[in-house]
Design a protein around this motif. Structure first.
Motif, PDB file in Angstrom:
ATOM      1  N   ALA A 157       0.650  -1.039   0.028  1.00 15.80           N
ATOM      2  CA  ALA A 157      -0.018  -0.104   0.003  1.00 15.80           C
ATOM      3  C   ALA A 157       0.917   1.325  -0.018  1.00 15.80           C
ATOM      4  O   ALA A 157       0.368   2.193  -0.847  1.00 15.80           O
ATOM      5  CB  ALA A 157      -0.783   0.033   1.249  1.00 15.80           C
ATOM      6  N   GLU A 158       2.147   1.207   0.910  1.00 16.85           N
ATOM      7  CA  GLU A 158       2.885   2.483   0.960  1.00 16.85           C
ATOM      8  C   GLU A 158       3.330   2.575  -0.600  1.00 16.85           C
ATOM      9  O   GLU A 158       3.529   3.814  -1.128  1.00 16.85           O
ATOM     10  CB  GLU A 158       4.045   2.183   1.727  1.00 16.85           C
ATOM     11  CG  GLU A 158       4.862   3.301   2.016  1.00 16.85           C
ATOM     12  CD  GLU A 158       5.972   2.876   3.171  1.00 16.85           C
ATOM     13  OE1 GLU A 158       6.834   3.858   3.453  1.00 16.85           O
ATOM     14  OE2 GLU A 158       6.146   1.839   3.454  1.00 16.85           O
ATOM     15  N   ILE A 159       4.090   1.616  -1.183  1.00 18.77           N
ATOM     16  CA  ILE A 159       4.477   1.873  -2.284  1.00 18.77           C
ATOM     17  C   ILE A 159       3.810   2.087  -3.413  1.00 18.77           C
ATOM     18  O   ILE A 159       4.001   2.972  -4.276  1.00 18.77           O
ATOM     19  CB  ILE A 159       5.348   0.309  -3.022  1.00 18.77           C
ATOM     20  CG1 ILE A 159       6.391   0.034  -1.901  1.00 18.77           C
ATOM     21  CG2 ILE A 159       5.606   0.448  -4.291  1.00 18.77           C
ATOM     22  CD1 ILE A 159       7.557   0.908  -1.756  1.00 18.77           C
ATOM     23  N   ARG A 160       2.297   1.721  -3.431  1.00 17.67           N
ATOM     24  CA  ARG A 160       1.460   2.272  -4.398  1.00 17.67           C
ATOM     25  C   ARG A 160       1.100   3.697  -4.284  1.00 17.67           C
ATOM     26  O   ARG A 160       0.990   4.273  -5.073  1.00 17.67           O
ATOM     27  CB  ARG A 160       0.159   1.079  -4.178  1.00 17.67           C
ATOM     28  CG  ARG A 160      -0.903   1.415  -5.452  1.00 17.67           C
ATOM     29  CD  ARG A 160      -1.788   0.288  -5.193  1.00 17.67           C
ATOM     30  NE  ARG A 160      -2.844   0.439  -6.619  1.00 17.67           N
ATOM     31  CZ  ARG A 160      -3.716  -0.614  -6.900  1.00 17.67           C
ATOM     32  NH1 ARG A 160      -3.995  -1.730  -6.051  1.00 17.67           N
ATOM     33  NH2 ARG A 160      -4.372  -0.511  -8.016  1.00 17.67           N
ATOM     34  N   GLN A 161       0.937   4.010  -3.096  1.00 17.85           N
ATOM     35  CA  GLN A 161       0.353   5.249  -2.750  1.00 17.85           C
ATOM     36  C   GLN A 161       1.484   6.382  -3.238  1.00 17.85           C
ATOM     37  O   GLN A 161       1.514   7.642  -3.516  1.00 17.85           O
ATOM     38  CB  GLN A 161       0.056   5.512  -1.295  1.00 17.85           C
ATOM     39  CG  GLN A 161      -1.260   4.724  -0.944  1.00 17.85           C
ATOM     40  CD  GLN A 161      -1.519   4.592   0.625  1.00 17.85           C
ATOM     41  OE1 GLN A 161      -0.702   5.292   1.212  1.00 17.85           O
ATOM     42  NE2 GLN A 161      -2.576   3.999   1.009  1.00 17.85           N
ATOM     43  N   GLY A 162       2.784   5.846  -2.791  1.00 15.59           N
ATOM     44  CA  GLY A 162       3.968   6.706  -3.304  1.00 15.59           C
ATOM     45  C   GLY A 162       3.982   7.328  -4.886  1.00 15.59           C
ATOM     46  O   GLY A 162       4.523   8.363  -5.102  1.00 15.59           O
ATOM     47  N   GLY A 163       3.380   6.352  -5.651  1.00 16.00           N
ATOM     48  CA  GLY A 163       3.259   6.799  -7.129  1.00 16.00           C
ATOM     49  C   GLY A 163       4.154   6.651  -7.959  1.00 16.00           C
ATOM     50  O   GLY A 163       4.311   6.892  -9.236  1.00 16.00           O
ATOM     51  N   THR A 164       5.636   6.290  -7.420  1.00 13.40           N
ATOM     52  CA  THR A 164       6.758   6.079  -8.208  1.00 13.40           C
ATOM     53  C   THR A 164       6.434   5.170  -9.383  1.00 13.40           C
ATOM     54  O   THR A 164       6.820   5.351 -10.555  1.00 13.40           O
ATOM     55  CB  THR A 164       7.962   5.725  -7.233  1.00 13.40           C
ATOM     56  OG1 THR A 164       8.356   7.020  -6.667  1.00 13.40           O
ATOM     57  CG2 THR A 164       9.225   5.691  -8.249  1.00 13.40           C
ATOM     58  N   LEU A 165       6.138   3.835  -9.058  1.00 16.94           N
ATOM     59  CA  LEU A 165       5.847   2.707  -9.783  1.00 16.94           C
ATOM     60  C   LEU A 165       4.962   3.130 -11.089  1.00 16.94           C
ATOM     61  O   LEU A 165       4.967   2.645 -12.069  1.00 16.94           O
ATOM     62  CB  LEU A 165       5.551   1.510  -9.330  1.00 16.94           C
ATOM     63  CG  LEU A 165       6.538   1.044  -8.327  1.00 16.94           C
ATOM     64  CD1 LEU A 165       6.206  -0.347  -7.797  1.00 16.94           C
ATOM     65  CD2 LEU A 165       8.059   0.849  -8.958  1.00 16.94           C
ATOM     66  N   ALA A 166       3.817   4.047 -10.667  1.00 23.24           N
ATOM     67  CA  ALA A 166       2.967   4.218 -11.502  1.00 23.24           C
ATOM     68  C   ALA A 166       3.450   5.091 -12.625  1.00 23.24           C
ATOM     69  O   ALA A 166       2.573   5.109 -13.755  1.00 23.24           O
ATOM     70  CB  ALA A 166       1.603   5.071 -10.746  1.00 23.24           C
ATOM     71  N   ARG A 167       4.426   5.680 -12.565  1.00 23.14           N
ATOM     72  CA  ARG A 167       5.058   6.640 -13.799  1.00 23.14           C
ATOM     73  C   ARG A 167       5.982   5.916 -14.509  1.00 23.14           C
ATOM     74  O   ARG A 167       6.349   6.225 -15.774  1.00 23.14           O
ATOM     75  CB  ARG A 167       5.850   7.831 -12.966  1.00 23.14           C
ATOM     76  CG  ARG A 167       4.923   8.793 -12.298  1.00 23.14           C
ATOM     77  CD  ARG A 167       5.688  10.168 -11.849  1.00 23.14           C
ATOM     78  NE  ARG A 167       6.434   9.780 -10.931  1.00 23.14           N
ATOM     79  CZ  ARG A 167       6.169   9.976  -9.379  1.00 23.14           C
ATOM     80  NH1 ARG A 167       4.789  10.147  -8.981  1.00 23.14           N
ATOM     81  NH2 ARG A 167       6.807   9.577  -8.407  1.00 23.14           N
ATOM     82  N   LEU A 168       5.992   4.788 -13.910  1.00 20.21           N
ATOM     83  CA  LEU A 168       7.044   3.738 -15.170  1.00 20.21           C
ATOM     84  C   LEU A 168       6.369   3.036 -16.106  1.00 20.21           C
ATOM     85  O   LEU A 168       4.875   2.857 -15.897  1.00 20.21           O
ATOM     86  CB  LEU A 168       7.922   2.867 -14.076  1.00 20.21           C
ATOM     87  CG  LEU A 168       8.655   3.306 -13.111  1.00 20.21           C
ATOM     88  CD1 LEU A 168       9.478   2.195 -12.281  1.00 20.21           C
ATOM     89  CD2 LEU A 168       9.856   4.303 -13.864  1.00 20.21           C
ATOM     90  N   ASP A 169       6.906   2.466 -17.032  1.00 22.45           N
ATOM     91  CA  ASP A 169       6.171   1.599 -17.981  1.00 22.45           C
ATOM     92  C   ASP A 169       5.601   0.317 -17.245  1.00 22.45           C
ATOM     93  O   ASP A 169       6.588  -0.350 -16.333  1.00 22.45           O
ATOM     94  CB  ASP A 169       7.028   1.099 -18.789  1.00 22.45           C
ATOM     95  CG  ASP A 169       6.830  -0.031 -19.910  1.00 22.45           C
ATOM     96  OD1 ASP A 169       5.740   0.253 -20.589  1.00 22.45           O
ATOM     97  OD2 ASP A 169       7.225  -1.275 -19.491  1.00 22.45           O
ATOM     98  N   PRO A 170       4.470  -0.157 -17.073  1.00 22.83           N
ATOM     99  CA  PRO A 170       4.055  -1.084 -16.519  1.00 22.83           C
ATOM    100  C   PRO A 170       4.799  -2.443 -16.385  1.00 22.83           C
ATOM    101  O   PRO A 170       4.859  -2.949 -15.337  1.00 22.83           O
ATOM    102  CB  PRO A 170       2.638  -1.352 -16.995  1.00 22.83           C
ATOM    103  CG  PRO A 170       2.031  -0.227 -17.462  1.00 22.83           C
ATOM    104  CD  PRO A 170       3.644   0.406 -18.042  1.00 22.83           C
ATOM    105  N   ALA A 171       5.425  -2.698 -17.427  1.00 21.31           N
ATOM    106  CA  ALA A 171       6.146  -3.970 -17.493  1.00 21.31           C
ATOM    107  C   ALA A 171       7.374  -3.768 -16.685  1.00 21.31           C
ATOM    108  O   ALA A 171       7.737  -4.633 -15.982  1.00 21.31           O
ATOM    109  CB  ALA A 171       6.584  -4.405 -18.984  1.00 21.31           C
ATOM    110  N   HIS A 172       8.076  -2.472 -16.547  1.00 21.47           N
ATOM    111  CA  HIS A 172       9.360  -2.526 -16.125  1.00 21.47           C
ATOM    112  C   HIS A 172       8.861  -2.514 -14.474  1.00 21.47           C
ATOM    113  O   HIS A 172       9.397  -2.973 -13.590  1.00 21.47           O
ATOM    114  CB  HIS A 172       9.853  -0.892 -16.321  1.00 21.47           C
ATOM    115  CG  HIS A 172      11.094  -0.633 -15.566  1.00 21.47           C
ATOM    116  ND1 HIS A 172      11.715   0.824 -15.438  1.00 21.47           N
ATOM    117  CD2 HIS A 172      12.061  -1.296 -14.811  1.00 21.47           C
ATOM    118  CE1 HIS A 172      12.534   0.665 -14.623  1.00 21.47           C
ATOM    119  NE2 HIS A 172      13.028  -0.844 -14.136  1.00 21.47           N
ATOM    120  N   ALA A 173       7.784  -1.775 -14.189  1.00 18.82           N
ATOM    121  CA  ALA A 173       7.175  -1.561 -12.773  1.00 18.82           C
ATOM    122  C   ALA A 173       6.874  -3.084 -12.235  1.00 18.82           C
ATOM    123  O   ALA A 173       7.481  -3.386 -11.126  1.00 18.82           O
ATOM    124  CB  ALA A 173       5.969  -0.744 -12.691  1.00 18.82           C
ATOM    125  N   GLY A 174       6.342  -3.898 -12.762  1.00 19.43           N
ATOM    126  CA  GLY A 174       5.989  -5.294 -12.560  1.00 19.43           C
ATOM    127  C   GLY A 174       7.239  -6.094 -12.348  1.00 19.43           C
ATOM    128  O   GLY A 174       7.374  -6.832 -11.354  1.00 19.43           O
TER     129      GLY A 174
END
Length: 419
Positions: free
Chosen positions: A133-150
């Motif tokens: 939840a903390e990582i998701r709320q931080g938003g950093t991964l949301a700004r990456l390409d989904p494949a890279h974030a995954g």
């Protein structure tokens, strides 16, 4: 692209007086998900716009804002409205569908993360859901390409699984190479390292590290030291019965403090005198005072939250048959750490009961020693159900040094020190 209308029709529709119409339609259709619906308005049309739109729609627009239903406009064209706009203004993007696809891809990242946690046996860990939840709320991964974030989340879970499941700690470079293919994959400052450290802070009940030293210490606590020589454990009075360099050094320094590295520990043979009980404290001042007083019992100091080197030493001592006695600070992080060490080693609590806390508090106040208020979330002491209520009632933190006289009395005794 194959034309969808004749050259003559295209040239007529692409006249300058109709440019605003097609520009506005391009924006509207993208917003509408390419659906031909609603009405379009053009404010303050020029005379040429009014004339050309009247010819296009087959009716006059005598004054004011021009409003056109998109379905009526489509009926006047030689092809569909979407096709005409693409022909005149280029490709259209279905923005709602694009947003939905991106959201679905982001949602899949977290679904994959939950699956990975379950596969690693970490799905029920109390820190797992708050960490995600903390990582998701931080938003950093949301700004990456989904494949890279995954991939990053999957790698982070793999690292955490290896750290929590490994029988012995691994070096950080070795761990990084195993998970990412590069020994630098968990270097300080990488996004993967930051994500993993967020989880490790929750695993070890501590605040996320804010500087390089704190990050290094948290890696060491988790079992991923950067090397085998920079981190040490402070000891006193250990006398292993072997002939390797570490054993000889410890016996030669029986009455003095000794710092041991991971390299020392992993190249040593640990045979201890029968019935050895090793006393473990949290603060280096205890070791210093024990050495000055010529204490009779061996000591190991965690120097705060135990690092890889500390845990490695305690593991080999316990494996060699030593009994462990533990004490630390009377504050909530100290109780949490005591819970972990007492559980891990079946350790005997050493002057860590409710009556000890009350005695230390009274003695500190009698000396005029300022006591800090307890801060943070209360932690239940697994070895004494009366300790946490006593701490909540008095509301103060008591450091080990406040009990130094009693501790030294125990360590100077020839028989086993007090419980």
């Amino acid at each position: 692209m194959t034309a969808v209308m004749s050259r003559q029709a295209r040239d007529w529709l692409d006249r300058p007086a109709l440019a605003r119409l097609w520009d506005t339609l391009h924006e509207r259709l993208e917003r509408n998900g390419l659906a031909v619906r609603g009405r379009l308005s053009l404010d303050h049309p020029a005379d040429a716009e009014r004339e050309e739109l009247g010819l296009l729609m087959g009716r006059p627009f005598p004054s004011g804002t021009i409003t056109v239903a998109l379905t009526d406009l489509e009926a006047r064209l030689p092809c569909g409205l979407v096709e005409a706009v693409v022909e005149l203004r280029g490709p259209l993007i279905d923005r709602p569908a694009t947003r939905a696809a991106r959201q679905a891809a982001r949602d899949q990242i977290w679904a994959t993360a939950h699956d990975a946690l379950r596969s690693a046996g970490l799905g029920r860990a109390p820190w797992a859901e708050p960490w995600l939840a903390e990582i998701r709320q931080g938003g950093t991964l949301a700004r990456l390409d989904p494949a890279h974030a995954g991939r990053l989340i999957a790698q982070a879970v793999t690292v955490l699984g290896l750290l929590t499941a490994a029988a012995r700690p691994s070096g950080r470079g070795e761990l990084a190479e195993r998970v990412t293919g590069s020994a630098h994959g968990l270097d300080d400052g990488t996004l993967l390292a930051r994500i993993v450290l967020r989880a490790l802070a929750r695993v070890h009940d501590t605040e996320p590290p804010r500087d390089a030293r704190a990050r290094r210490e948290l890696w060491e606590v988790a079992g991923a030291a950067a090397d085998n020589v920079s981190s040490t454990v402070l000891t006193y009075g250990l006398t292993p019965q072997a002939d390797d360099l570490t054993a000889r050094t410890l016996r030669a320094r029986t009455g003095a403090e000794t710092h041991l590295t991971l390299r020392d520990l992993r190249h040593a043979e640990w045979r201890l005198p029968p019935g050895t009980e090793v006393f473990v404290c949290e603060n280096p001042r205890i070791i210093e005072a024990a050495a000055d007083a010529g204490a009779a019992h061996p000591l190991v100091c965690t120097s705060g939250n135990p690092t890889t080197t500390v845990l490695t030493l305690l593991d080999v001592l316990a494996g060699a048959g030593a009994r462990i006695a533990y004490r630390g600070d009377f504050d909530w992080p100290g109780i949490a750490m005591a819970n972990r060490l007492i559980t891990r080693y079946g350790a005997r609590p050493w002057r860590m009961g409710a009556t000890d806390y009350e005695e230390h508090t009274t003695a500190a106040r009698g000396r005029g020693t300022p006591l800090q208020p307890l801060a943070g979330t209360p932690v239940e002491a697994t070895w004494d159900p009366g300790l946490t209520p006593a701490m909540q009632a008095l509301g103060v933190a008591v450091q080990e040094e406040s009990a130094l006289e009693l501790i030294l009395t125990d360590l100077l005794a020839g028989d086993d020190p007090a419980p």
